[in-house]
Structure formats: C-alpha cells, structure tokens
Design an enzyme around this catalytic site. Sequence first.
Site, PDB file in Angstrom:
ATOM      1  N   GLN A 132      27.892  38.032  59.156  1.00 47.67           N
ATOM      2  CA  GLN A 132      28.755  36.950  58.704  1.00 47.67           C
ATOM      3  C   GLN A 132      30.130  37.344  58.187  1.00 47.67           C
ATOM      4  OE1 GLN A 132      28.688  33.089  55.656  1.00 47.67           O
ATOM      5  NE2 GLN A 132      26.827  34.233  55.993  1.00 47.67           N
ATOM      6  N   ASP A 169      30.084  36.621  51.605  1.00 48.61           N
ATOM      7  CA  ASP A 169      30.322  36.939  53.008  1.00 48.61           C
ATOM      8  C   ASP A 169      31.584  36.272  53.546  1.00 48.61           C
ATOM      9  OD1 ASP A 169      28.325  38.733  53.848  1.00 48.61           O
ATOM     10  OD2 ASP A 169      26.835  37.150  53.936  1.00 48.61           O
ATOM     11  N   GLY A 202      38.006  23.810  34.068  1.00 51.81           N
ATOM     12  CA  GLY A 202      39.437  23.706  33.841  1.00 51.81           C
ATOM     13  C   GLY A 202      39.834  23.209  32.473  1.00 51.81           C
ATOM     14  N   GLY A 203      38.875  23.082  31.566  1.00 48.07           N
ATOM     15  CA  GLY A 203      39.201  22.646  30.216  1.00 48.07           C
ATOM     16  C   GLY A 203      39.110  21.146  30.015  1.00 48.07           C
ATOM     17  N   GLU A 227      24.873  38.726  50.930  1.00 45.96           N
ATOM     18  CA  GLU A 227      25.511  37.605  50.237  1.00 45.96           C
ATOM     19  C   GLU A 227      25.078  37.479  48.782  1.00 45.96           C
ATOM     20  OE1 GLU A 227      27.614  34.569  49.015  1.00 45.96           O
ATOM     21  OE2 GLU A 227      27.884  35.254  51.073  1.00 45.96           O
TER      22      GLU A 227
END
Length: 433
Positions: free
Chosen positions: A17, A168, A246-247, A139
């Site tokens: 992959q 991958d 993100g807060g 992976e």
Amino acid sequence: MGKALEGVRILDMTHVQSGPTCTQLLAWFGADVIKVERPGVGDATRGQLRDIPDVDSLYFTMLNHNKRSITLNTKSEKGKEIFTRLIEECDVMVENFAPGALDRMGFSWDRIQKINPRLIYASVKGFGPGPYQECKVYENVAQCTGGSASTTGFDDGPPLVTGAQIGDSGTGLNLALGIVTALFHREKSGRGQRVECAMQDGVLNLCRVKLRDQQRLAHGPLHEYPQYPNGTFGDATPRAGNASGGGQPGWVVKCKGWETDPNAYTYVIAQAAAFPGLAKVIGRADWLEDPEWNTPEARLPKLEALFHEIEKWTMTKDKFEVMEILNPLNVPCGPILSMKELAEEPSLRKTGTVVEVDHPTRGKYLTVGNPIKLSASPAEVKRSPLLGEHTEEILKKVLGFSDDEIKAAQSCGAVGDEHVTADALRLKSTSFG
C-alpha cells in the site's frame, strides 16, 4: 491538454500500500509508471482479500491504476541486466522493501548513482535512523509507534487505531511530494538524490496537535479535553474521545434513528461565535441571559450537560436535517457518513473523488480518485494492469529489445511470459475523471 508529469518515467518497485499509493498518485498526473513484479506471482495484494476467485483483488486494483506491469526476475543475471537498463531509462525509482533489500541485490545507492546520476531514488521505511530502523512496519504498527493510537479512543478504554490508513497511504503521499520536489531540484542541479519517508515520521507529523498538547500539559490541565475539570491528567497527552482538537468544544451526538442505524450520528462544534444561534435552535435561548452559560469560560466545566441538551434536539432530526438547519447558522457540524453513503454520493462521482472503473476480468468497480485537483491538468483514472501485461511492450519500446532478445529473456526466466488474453488487451481503460 498535457498531463502535469507527462514525460516522467517511474520505476515502481513497490508493493502492498504505501509505495503503490505514491506511484499511483504520480501516474494519475501523467507519469509513465512501470510496475516491476515477480513472474507468475506479482504484487502480493493481487491475491489478498479476494472477493472474486482468480481475479485481481480490489486491494490491488484500487492502488495500481494508470500503471504498466512488467514481470522481471531480478535475482537472475539477465534479470539484473534488464533492471540496470530500466534504471538507465527512468527518472525515479520507488521502493518499499525491507531495509537493505536492494543493497543485497547489488543495487546500492552508490551503484545506482553510477548507473544513472539523474535518477531519484525514493524509499518508504518503517522507521528513520535509530534503534528501530531495521524493523518491519505495517499500518497499525506505524499508528502505534507514531503517537496516533495512544491519543485515540476514550480515556477509560484501550488505545485505538483509526480506520484511515494514515501510516501507509499517508506516508505514500509524503513520498510523492518528496519525489516531485526532488524532480524540481534536479532541473537546477542536474542530479538525482535520495528521498526517504519513514512511516513513524509520517504518523507523528499528522499527530502534531497532540505533540502540541504534550508541551501544554506541562503548564497545567488541558481545558478543552473531557478530563477537565473533574477528571485527572497524567504526564502524557491523554485520549480525548470525540473532543475537538482545535480548542473548540465538539462531540458526536445521536440523531433520529440511532437505535437501529449505527451511523445515525452527527458531529457538532459549539463554537463561541455561533453559540447564540445554536442555543436558540435547540430551544435554550435562556442560556444567553444566564451567566452560568453565556460565556465560553462558564460553559467549559459543563460540556457534558451542554452536549446532552444539544443531543436531545438532534435526536428529533435525521443527521442531514441537522446539517441543513445548523449550517446557515454557521455552526460547524457534519453527519457521520458511512462507506455506503459515500459510495452513492453523486457529488463525489461528479468531482472524480469516487470513480467507476471497468476491468477486463473483474468488471466494473468503484475506487477513490485523485484527491488533488489541478485546473489545467485533470486526472483520469485508468484500470490497473494485468500481471505482466506490458512486459513485451516495455522491453521493446523502452529498452529497445528485438523480438529475438525478448524471446531469449523469456526462455531463461529473466522476464515472465504471461499471455494476456486478446479480449483483455482489446478492452480499453474506462475513464470517468
């Protein structure tokens, strides 16, 4: 209209992959990708997870579009000779073998530079230089060693890997960028160079916000995490469930039909700027006058209660209704879309994000298309090659072999002599780009 990478020739020594992701992306942009496979066997994924007997698996076909296949025994002397000729004729060689595999074949970087000083040699590895550099990586190992698993899941449960192939395919995307950057540099320097991408590095790169939080943790609790204020923090970035990274407070909430549909959920972010509209639409306009609720600081200790109230409203709507109502209010939200829903979404077909391809033995199937859209160089998705389908074509047109030389190479086992059916060769790749 010309393709962005038209004229660039890639020697594709990759399998499974990570490497095929990289070379497929380059092929979508017009590079001539020559996939080298073992005679009679090919890429291991041709036979893995098959849903139709004796047909190339979806695992293979969805990672090898737009490529040509040559079967070559690189362990034979004649095979090594042909391999050397391919190195001479290509701009880039890409591999994701175990550490040292090509060196043991006799093709070290020093030797490759002597064969073709302009060649770019690109590799995917599990780890960069360090204590684990000789270890094989897959992976989920990459996700675990790159920081993803330790920060994924709920605080009272075990570490989790994600369904997205960030180790991958994510590393394959990094390698493609490295290759085109090295090609650009070659225009000025005239020489090739090594490009290496480690899967651990690629996963950690995608987990940068968690490394950010590791450093913030030294200065006190992480207020946007669900452990605050009633839980406890250790000395490492914790798992945060479905909290937004993100807060801004966010969570997955149930929608109408959740009792029977495992994907009847939506994600809602209670962003401060859009909070008044959100409060009104869920029937809690009273919060806007209540000092216990009308500031982000006041709401922070009560996020569980906040999303419980939001969920009481979303459970009366299906997930698409929630999106239709909240989007005009600038409330960030998104339905949990299943693979079935994504496969059937007309807009994704229209943009080429999801593509239907025709294959000579498999028939029609769906695949993901190029996620990168260029206005002057649109990508088209062509079917993956059958094993050894282009062996004679490549020997003749790329390396200049005569018919007798091709037969000699086949007779000594240097290249495969797979015979692709005439019907298969007549079938042209169907493009829906």
